[in-house]
Motif scaffolding. Structure first.
Motif, short mmCIF file in Angstrom:
data_model
loop_
_atom_site.label_atom_id
_atom_site.label_comp_id
_atom_site.label_asym_id
_atom_site.label_seq_id
_atom_site.Cartn_x
_atom_site.Cartn_y
_atom_site.Cartn_z
N ALA A 551 0.88 -1.34 0.28
CA ALA A 551 -0.12 -0.23 0.09
C ALA A 551 1.19 1.52 0.42
O ALA A 551 0.56 2.41 -0.63
N PHE A 552 1.83 1.75 0.97
CA PHE A 552 2.58 2.46 1.01
C PHE A 552 3.49 2.71 -0.74
O PHE A 552 3.84 3.57 -0.83
N ARG A 553 3.99 1.73 -0.59
CA ARG A 553 4.76 1.64 -2.40
C ARG A 553 3.91 2.72 -3.29
O ARG A 553 4.22 3.10 -4.65
N TYR A 554 2.84 1.81 -2.94
CA TYR A 554 1.65 2.37 -4.26
C TYR A 554 1.18 3.82 -3.96
O TYR A 554 1.54 4.78 -5.05
N PHE A 555 0.88 4.01 -2.70
CA PHE A 555 0.90 5.88 -2.38
C PHE A 555 1.69 6.49 -2.79
O PHE A 555 1.56 7.44 -3.57
N THR A 556 3.00 6.14 -2.24
CA THR A 556 4.39 7.62 -3.10
C THR A 556 4.20 7.06 -4.51
O THR A 556 4.81 7.90 -5.17
N ALA A 557 4.16 6.11 -5.63
CA ALA A 557 3.97 6.24 -6.60
C ALA A 557 3.43 6.36 -7.04
O ALA A 557 3.25 7.38 -8.43
N ASN A 558 1.81 6.83 -6.82
CA ASN A 558 0.40 7.71 -7.38
C ASN A 558 0.60 8.52 -6.62
O ASN A 558 -1.12 9.12 -7.07
N ALA A 559 0.61 8.86 -5.55
CA ALA A 559 0.03 10.09 -4.67
C ALA A 559 -0.09 11.48 -5.42
O ALA A 559 -1.40 11.64 -4.83
N LYS A 560 1.07 11.19 -6.50
CA LYS A 560 0.38 12.81 -7.23
C LYS A 560 -0.35 13.03 -7.99
O LYS A 560 -1.46 14.04 -8.91
N SER A 561 -1.06 11.93 -8.93
CA SER A 561 -2.12 11.76 -9.48
C SER A 561 -3.58 11.74 -8.84
O SER A 561 -4.73 11.59 -9.02
N ILE A 562 -3.66 11.22 -7.64
CA ILE A 562 -4.43 11.11 -6.08
C ILE A 562 -4.58 12.66 -5.73
O ILE A 562 -6.10 13.42 -5.96
N SER A 563 -3.57 13.64 -5.34
CA SER A 563 -3.92 14.71 -5.24
C SER A 563 -2.43 15.66 -4.88
O SER A 563 -1.06 15.16 -4.43
N GLY A 564 -2.65 16.93 -6.08
CA GLY A 564 -1.14 17.44 -6.19
C GLY A 564 -1.05 17.99 -4.75
O GLY A 564 0.57 18.55 -4.51
N THR A 565 -1.52 17.79 -3.29
CA THR A 565 -1.18 18.63 -2.38
C THR A 565 -0.39 17.13 -1.03
O THR A 565 0.43 17.76 -0.51
N ILE A 566 -0.18 16.06 -1.97
CA ILE A 566 0.35 14.99 -0.46
C ILE A 566 1.54 14.98 -1.26
O ILE A 566 2.58 15.15 -2.05
N SER A 567 2.29 14.95 0.18
CA SER A 567 3.96 15.55 -0.13
C SER A 567 4.41 13.91 1.04
O SER A 567 3.70 13.50 1.93
N THR A 568 5.09 13.32 -0.05
CA THR A 568 6.01 11.70 0.98
C THR A 568 7.45 12.14 1.27
O THR A 568 7.47 11.17 1.76
N LYS A 569 8.08 13.24 0.53
CA LYS A 569 9.52 13.44 0.78
C LYS A 569 9.48 13.71 2.32
O LYS A 569 10.05 13.78 3.23
N THR A 570 8.85 15.29 2.70
CA THR A 570 8.44 15.84 3.75
C THR A 570 7.82 15.98 4.88
O THR A 570 7.84 15.85 6.28
N LYS A 571 7.06 14.47 4.94
CA LYS A 571 6.52 13.78 5.69
C LYS A 571 6.73 11.94 6.60
O LYS A 571 7.32 11.31 5.31
N ASP A 572 6.74 11.96 7.70
CA ASP A 572 6.76 10.64 7.61
C ASP A 572 5.23 10.05 7.86
O ASP A 572 4.22 10.48 8.81
N TYR A 573 5.24 9.01 7.87
CA TYR A 573 3.54 8.14 7.81
C TYR A 573 3.63 7.67 9.20
O TYR A 573 4.05 6.02 8.53
N LEU A 574 2.43 7.09 10.05
CA LEU A 574 2.63 6.27 11.30
C LEU A 574 1.49 5.09 11.06
O LEU A 574 0.84 6.14 11.10
N MET A 575 1.38 3.65 11.28
CA MET A 575 0.51 4.03 10.87
C MET A 575 0.16 2.62 12.54
O MET A 575 1.65 2.10 13.20
N HIS A 576 -0.96 2.14 12.71
CA HIS A 576 -1.32 1.30 13.90
C HIS A 576 -2.22 0.57 13.04
O HIS A 576 -3.62 1.19 13.66
N ILE A 577 -2.33 -0.50 14.18
CA ILE A 577 -3.47 -2.23 12.85
C ILE A 577 -3.66 -2.19 14.68
O ILE A 577 -3.37 -2.37 15.59
N SER A 578 -5.15 -2.39 14.80
CA SER A 578 -5.76 -3.21 15.96
C SER A 578 -6.95 -4.45 15.14
O SER A 578 -7.42 -3.83 14.58
N ASP A 579 -5.99 -5.27 15.67
CA ASP A 579 -7.66 -6.25 16.12
C ASP A 579 -8.02 -6.13 16.63
O ASP A 579 -7.81 -7.49 17.37
N LEU A 580 -9.65 -6.25 15.98
CA LEU A 580 -10.28 -6.07 16.77
C LEU A 580 -11.40 -7.11 17.42
O LEU A 580 -12.23 -7.21 18.72
#
Length: 683
Positions: A551-580
């Motif tokens: 998901a993250f690789r697809y996101f960095t490769a296609n971010a600009k086609s989703i929105s020009g406002t998304i920055s993948t170089k100046t932000k860190d992305y933190l993710m937590h998953i909960s098995d409910l």
């Protein structure tokens, strides 16, 4: 409370008038019980002989007499040697003890074993064994006259012998006495009489709790009735089956064998199910069969009342009761597992076993026993009540529903049998003479449907679509009105809350490693940084990590086609998953995580009550959703209102029942970017 006291006095007087000599004041039982470790039915048999009256003076005399008998004749284990000595010195002595008999084939003699006296190998006349065959299975409490004669010539002979034996049970029962007597009481009064007869005080209990206590008695009046009651400790679950009837046996948790329970091939003897009216298993978590086919034979028996051993098929009428403790909170059990979870692993995911349960009694609704819950008023001598129950097993009210109602189309054959059995059992208890109204039957029917639906709801959680039909109803034959019956604990407490979530938060449903379908929450946060992706909650689950990285690789490769406002170089992305639901992580996370990353980056929440389904490769190829109908069912159960579905799964819509489809709004997407736009509500 004064009003209740007056009512209780009136009821006491009525009971003593209508059932003279058949009732006893229950506080006398508990008063003597504390000093003597004998079952209630033994005590009340004696109290019935000497203190079945409402004359205070006679009661006092009777109680003294019973105390004297127990003091002199009841064998306490620590005084066994003293009693043996007394039998020897006097030559003959009366005792009260539990006696079990076995056949010694070497010398072709029946031999008695005494529970408290500690004697074994005492010869007993075959006549007693023929007359009271329960001596051979589990034993019976008896009043016995013991003789002692030591013969020097015959040194191998046991000097102890039994000159007379009288089981402590009612010698006979006239059901017409119950039928006639029942007419003198209202339904409410009769319920109170039955509950007091078990030792409880109904005026301190809510109406619903009274019904639960009555249901505990159904296995005693209904043949082949399978009941499950799980709940907190201290609610008196096993009391009924251990103390109140000489016709039921409580098998404490732990190992058992097919020979003991069903049929012993070597001795050609039927086991407990053929000798007792009720076989109750205490502490279900500990049930274990030494035999591999034990659970299969138990399933056959629970379904048909018969079992095959060797060349022949045997039938029996014993009801099966499964009692156990729920150690965690009900909410967490409903959210993370199912209500049959306390059963051992060999049974816990066996839908065929649980499908044979006729009723699931919600033990968590019964309060823990406190002193005020025990009655001081009059009730039936439990042995009299036990015989009334036993006689009622020969009758049936399974067709009582048919005069006024028919059952809805969500009930399959097993459901119908279960509901009919519960209705029949409750009518035997409440209206033994068969005199009841439409309203009476409707009240019983609603309660019966609820308990079977509770079983079905859990089967749906364990077994999926096979048990989808849980919307139980009944139809009034006159008005053709259809009434639906629900179970209280299925309300609220949804995993997916209503309303908008935070940006970056998204729910998905997927298959865990065990094959079970679970609900997962992904929480994404975007902070200043250098383009790193950090994951927590995934531990060492390789499939989950790979799916999230995709998901993250697809996101960095296609971010600009989703929105020009998304920055993948100046932000860190933190993710937590909960098995409910605590079933283990899934590898089906890529589309949901892509949506979560975009939602966090754009600071825009996904649509409310939405579940995102689907998985993809790095190249963006979307996979079909496996077990589509079951996955949708889990989405609905979790509280989803909308479900984002890959277009390749459209063909599977035909596998989904229509009444499930109408509960959600399906939204289809054709590719990963389309999924992001639709999830965020961007047209």
């Amino acid at each position: 409370m004064e009003l209740n006291d007056e009512r209780s006095l009136d009821l006491d007087q009525k009971l003593n008038t209508v059932f003279a000599g058949r009732v006893v004041r229950k506080d006398l039982t508990s008063m003597i019980k504390q000093g003597a470790n004998v079952p209630v039915y033994v005590l009340e048999y004696l109290l019935g002989m000497y203190a079945a009256t409402n004359d205070e003076e006679s009661i006092r005399e009777g109680v003294d007499r019973v105390k004297k008998i127990l003091a002199e004749n009841f064998v306490r284990p620590d005084e066994a040697e003293k009693i043996k000595s007394r039998i020897r010195e006097i030559g003959q002595y009366s005792i009260i003890d539990k006696v079990t008999v076995t056949l010694n084939p070497k010398i072709d003699t029946y031999e008695a074993e005494f529970s408290n006296l500690g004697l074994k190998g005492v010869p007993i006349s075959p006549n007693y064994v023929k007359e009271y065959d329960k001596l051979l299975a589990g034993g019976i409490w008896c009043m016995l006259k013991m003789d002692y004669f030591f013969d020097e010539e015959a040194r191998n002979m046991n000097p102890f012998s039994i000159s007379s034996l009288q089981p402590i049970q009612m010698p006979n029962m006239d059901l017409n006495e119950i039928f006639e007597g029942r007419r003198s009481f209202t339904k409410e009064e009769w319920i109170d009489v039955l509950i007091r007869s078990t030792g409880m005080e109904p005026t301190h209990l809510e109406e619903r709790v009274k019904w639960h206590l009555l249901l505990r008695l159904v296995p005693l009046v209904e043949n082949n009735y399978n009941l499950c009651e799980l709940g907190p400790r201290g609610t008196g679950k096993s009391h009924v089956y251990k103390e109140l009837s000489p016709n039921s046996i409580l098998v404490s948790g732990g190992q058992t064998t097919v020979a003991n329970l069903f049929y012993n091939m070597s001795t050609k003897k039927v086991g407990l199910v053929g000798l007792w009216d009720v076989v109750a298993f205490d502490e279900v978590a500990g049930i274990q069969f030494k035999d591999k086919d034990g659970i299969q034979i138990m399933k056959d028996y629970m379904a048909s009342g018969s079992f095959a051993r060797g060349k022949e098929e045997k039938t029996a009428s014993a009801s099966m009761v499964f009692i156990g403790n729920i150690n965690q909170s009900l909410d967490s059990l409903i959210k993370t597992s199912h209500l049959f979870a306390p059963f051992p692993d060999a049974m816990a995911n066996d839908t065929a076993f649980f499908d044979r349960m006729h009723y699931y009694l919600p033990g968590w609704e019964i309060p823990k026993m406190r002193p005020e819950f025990f009655t001081n008023q009059y009730g039936f001598i439990v042995d009299y009540m036990a015989e009334y129950f036993r006689e009622m097993r020969k009758r049936s009210f399974a067709d009582a529903i048919d005069r006024y109602f028919k059952l809805g189309n969500n009930l399959n054959q097993r459901d119908v049998i279960a509901v009919r059995k519960t209705v029949s059992g409750l009518i035997k208890l409440l209206y033994p003479n068969g005199e009841y109204t439409r309203e009476d039957v409707e009240e019983v029917l609603k309660y019966a449907l609820e308990g079977r639906r509770r079983v079905k709801e859990q089967l749906k959680k364990i077994g999926g679509m096979e048990f989808y039909d849980v919307h139980f109803s009944y139809i009034d034959r006159e008005t053709l009105n259809e009434e639906y019956v629900s179970v209280p604990e299925q309300g609220g407490g949804k995993l997916i809350p209503e309303g908008m979530g935070k940006p970056g938060h998204v729910y998905t449903v997927g298959h865990g490693d065990s094959g079970m379908i679970g609900v997962y929450k992904l929480e994404n946060q975007v902070v200043s940084g250098t383009g790193k992706f950090e994951k927590s909650g995934v531990a060492s689950h390789r499939g989950a990590r790979e799916s999230l990285d995709t998901a993250f690789r697809y996101f960095t490769a296609n971010a600009k086609s989703i929105s020009g406002t998304i920055s993948t170089k100046t932000k860190d992305y933190l993710m937590h998953i909960s098995d409910l639901q605590g079933i283990g992580l899934t590898s089906e996370l890529a589309i949901a995580e892509l949506v979560g990353l975009c939602s966090g980056a754009l600071e825009r929440s996904v649509q409310e009550s939405l579940v995102v389904l689907g998985n993809m490769t790095v190249g963006g190829t979307i996979a079909k959703v496996e077990e589509f109908a079951n996955v949708l069912q889990v989405c609905v159960d979790a509280g989803a209102k909308k479900v984002l579905i890959p277009a390749v799964s459209v063909v599977d819509l035909q596998t989904v029942p229509s009444d499930l489809l109408i509960k959600i709004q399906p939204i289809f997407y054709s590719d990963p970017t389309d999924a992001v736009f639709k999830a965020l509500g961007v047209s």
